[in-house]
Structure formats: C-alpha cells, structure tokens
Design an enzyme around this catalytic site. Sequence first.
Site, short mmCIF file in Angstrom:
data_model
loop_
_atom_site.label_atom_id
_atom_site.label_comp_id
_atom_site.label_asym_id
_atom_site.label_seq_id
_atom_site.Cartn_x
_atom_site.Cartn_y
_atom_site.Cartn_z
N HIS A 177 0.96 -1.06 0.06
CA HIS A 177 0.11 -0.17 0.32
C HIS A 177 0.94 1.22 -0.01
O HIS A 177 1.23 1.72 1.05
CB HIS A 177 -0.93 -0.14 1.19
CG HIS A 177 -2.00 0.89 1.19
ND1 HIS A 177 -3.14 0.80 2.04
CD2 HIS A 177 -1.78 2.15 0.73
CE1 HIS A 177 -3.96 1.97 1.83
NE2 HIS A 177 -3.08 2.86 1.03
N HIS B 230 1.17 4.75 -2.62
CA HIS B 230 0.70 5.49 -3.62
C HIS B 230 2.09 6.16 -4.23
O HIS B 230 2.67 6.83 -3.39
CB HIS B 230 -0.42 6.64 -3.36
CG HIS B 230 -1.73 5.96 -2.58
ND1 HIS B 230 -2.68 5.67 -3.34
CD2 HIS B 230 -1.75 5.60 -1.52
CE1 HIS B 230 -3.54 5.41 -2.61
NE2 HIS B 230 -3.03 5.28 -1.32
N HIS C 59 -9.55 0.80 -1.18
CA HIS C 59 -9.71 1.73 0.02
C HIS C 59 -11.01 1.26 0.71
O HIS C 59 -11.90 1.62 0.02
CB HIS C 59 -9.25 2.97 0.06
CG HIS C 59 -7.73 3.14 -0.28
ND1 HIS C 59 -7.12 2.60 -1.20
CD2 HIS C 59 -6.83 4.10 0.21
CE1 HIS C 59 -5.96 3.12 -1.36
NE2 HIS C 59 -5.69 3.76 -0.35
N GLU D 127 -11.00 3.48 6.00
CA GLU D 127 -9.72 4.38 6.37
C GLU D 127 -10.67 5.36 7.34
O GLU D 127 -10.33 5.46 8.51
CB GLU D 127 -9.27 5.03 5.17
CG GLU D 127 -8.47 5.87 5.76
CD GLU D 127 -7.63 6.75 4.48
OE1 GLU D 127 -8.20 6.55 3.19
OE2 GLU D 127 -6.56 7.14 4.48
N ASP E 250 1.76 4.00 2.82
CA ASP E 250 0.81 4.83 2.13
C ASP E 250 1.08 5.99 1.11
O ASP E 250 1.39 5.89 -0.07
CB ASP E 250 -0.24 5.43 3.19
CG ASP E 250 -1.85 5.64 2.59
OD1 ASP E 250 -1.96 5.61 1.60
OD2 ASP E 250 -2.57 6.28 3.64
N ASP E 251 1.63 7.17 1.96
CA ASP E 251 2.22 8.37 1.01
C ASP E 251 3.29 8.93 1.93
O ASP E 251 3.16 9.69 2.67
CB ASP E 251 1.18 9.28 0.95
CG ASP E 251 -0.26 8.89 0.41
OD1 ASP E 251 -0.12 8.75 -0.89
OD2 ASP E 251 -1.00 8.47 0.98
#
Length: 346
Positions: free
Chosen positions: A25, A27, A205, A208, A286-287
């Site tokens: 996961h 991005h 997703h 969340e 994630d980011d």
Amino acid sequence: MTPIPHIPPEQLPELLRRMPKAELHIHIEGSLEPELIFALAQRNGVKIPYASVNELRRAYAFTNLQSFLDIYYAGASVLLKEQDFHDMAWAYLQRAAADNVVHAELFFDPQTHTARGVPMETVINGLHRACTEAGPALGVDASLILCFLRHLSEEEAFDTLEAALPYRGKFIGVGLDSSEVGHPPEKFARVFARCRQLGLHLVAHAGEEGPPAYVWTALDVLKVERIDHGVQSTKDPALMARLAKDRVPLTVCPLSNLKLCVFPKLSDHNLRELLDAGLLATVNSDDPAYFGGYMNDNFLATFAATGLTAAHAYQLARNSFEASFIDSARRTRYIDELDRVFASFV
Ligand code: ADE
Ligand code: ZN
C-alpha cells in the site's frame, strides 16, 4: 517458523529494519518528496504556490483525508514527462530497498495526470520502466496497481480502464482511492466486474475514514481480494469474524492514520487488536513523503508506541508475503529468507 525464538527487546529495532518485507500500500505519487517536487517543477517550468521546500513541508499539517488529498493532487502537477514518472518511482524503490522491502505493489492514479493532458502511455511507461529496472539493480520485485479516483464517476473510471488496456501487461490489478466518505465502493460495481472478467487483481480502500459498511460492500459487491486500510472494521464484530474467516488481508498504514487524525495518538492504533483477532494485517507507508516515513519508519514508530513484540514482527512480515500477488515459488523463497533472518537473531 513457530515458535518464534526469544529475541531480546533491545534487538527489536534492528530486527524490524533487517527483516525482508513486502509493501502493498504505497501511492507512488505520495512518495514525491518536496525536494523532488521542486526539482521537477524547475525541470518542467511548472509554477507551484510555495516559495521553498520548507514552506511546502510546513503545509503538511493535515486534519483529515481531504485536507491531505488537496495538497497531494497539487504536488503531482509537476509530473509531465515519462522520465518524471520514472524518477519518482526510482526514488521510492531505492528507499524501499534500503528498508529491506523485497517486493512492492505500487498504486498509481492515472486520472490525476490524464486530466492535465498527460497521456496514459507516458504515465505507465515511466513507472513500469522503473519497476523493471528495480529487480536486477535493487533486488526489489515491483509491480503496478491502477487506482480509480472514487470522487469521479464510474463512467470516468471506465474511460480510464479503456485508455489503460493497451498497456494491460504493465499493471497487475486495479484499486479504488481518493475521498472515501460519500463515495461507497458499490458506486464502482460495474467497472470492477469488468476488471474481474479481464483477470485483473482487485483491491479497494475501505474503512479508512468510512464506515464498516464500505468494507462489506468492497468485499461483497466489488469482490476485492484485499482491503486497503480497513481499520474501522473493529467497530463491527461480524465484519471482524468475516475478515478472519476468509483471511482477507488489510493493508494498514499506521503513520498515515496518525497524520490524518484517524487515531489521536499512535499508541491508540488498533493494529494489535487486528492481529489478536487473527486478521491478516500488514504494515505499509501509504504516502511516505507526506506522512513522515517509509516502511521501516512505520514499523519502528508503531512498535515503539504500542509495545508489539518480535512475534508480531514475524507475523506482519509473513502476512505481507501471504497477502501479496506473487507466485508461490517467490513467496516460499521470501518466507525462507524471513526465517533465516529471525534465526540469525537468536
Ligand atoms: N490517495 C493517496 N493516499 C490516499 C489515502 N490514504 N486514502 C485515500 N486515497 C488516497
Ligand atoms: Zn492509500
């Protein structure tokens, strides 16, 4: 490997760094560091509304998912050429290799780029070239998952799929991201059914910020193989039982949840509860450029805050391989390597 050998707590940070792991996961647009945003802006003559790297970094004070997404989409506006997409992915893959990530499945958001006139071919070819190079050069086996933006329409998702199909061999699956609340999975029922017919892997997703109901429909309507985040599932005991029974992987992102105020403190994170309930939870970034850390930062901060142990570390690394879309020979090889690293710590 059961039982897990006793490993002294003071060795836990080194074990977390050294153990081989998969990232499921990430991005790729969320790995754009401010320095690279400025370098690409200069290279491409794109204006950005921040005077310096530090000023941009200071804007990374988020209150929820949407407050982050607004800045994340603005950051991606510096990506124009195939080389830009390559360089972004390459920078991430180097960080991944340093964290002993041996397998990575990278999300990308083509609609963020095609809406600005960047051709699909440019996006996919740049990212795919970096993934191809990462195996031999970095020892990271990398693949791509195309995400549909859920704040846009299903028709636009169909158009995106159509534009991507000439490059079908360059991505392994599809996902669903962006603003969750108000955009339930079932909005994309038909396009996911089509992707399923095409033999693509399916993830979404869900849970969340959104309710457990979104996790149910991601599973039952979209028929996804993994849930991205899913941390709201603990609010629904029947859902927890379902996730455990079907061994549905959750790609959990602790530092993301902290930065987007899903949990007030990292010590409040429910990762231990998910693992104790027998769920196939994994740790991911994630980011990472926006949330304060890559894979090992997530592991180290979460273990320090919640008191998870070496046995949990083994479970999480093993879960990452179990949950990944790799072939069984590779999976066995990675788990054997994981066992060797744990044995070397005894
Ligand atoms: N796109 C990038 N990061 C995301 C996240 N955490 N949730 C939803 N969409 C995203
Ligand atoms: Zn995400």
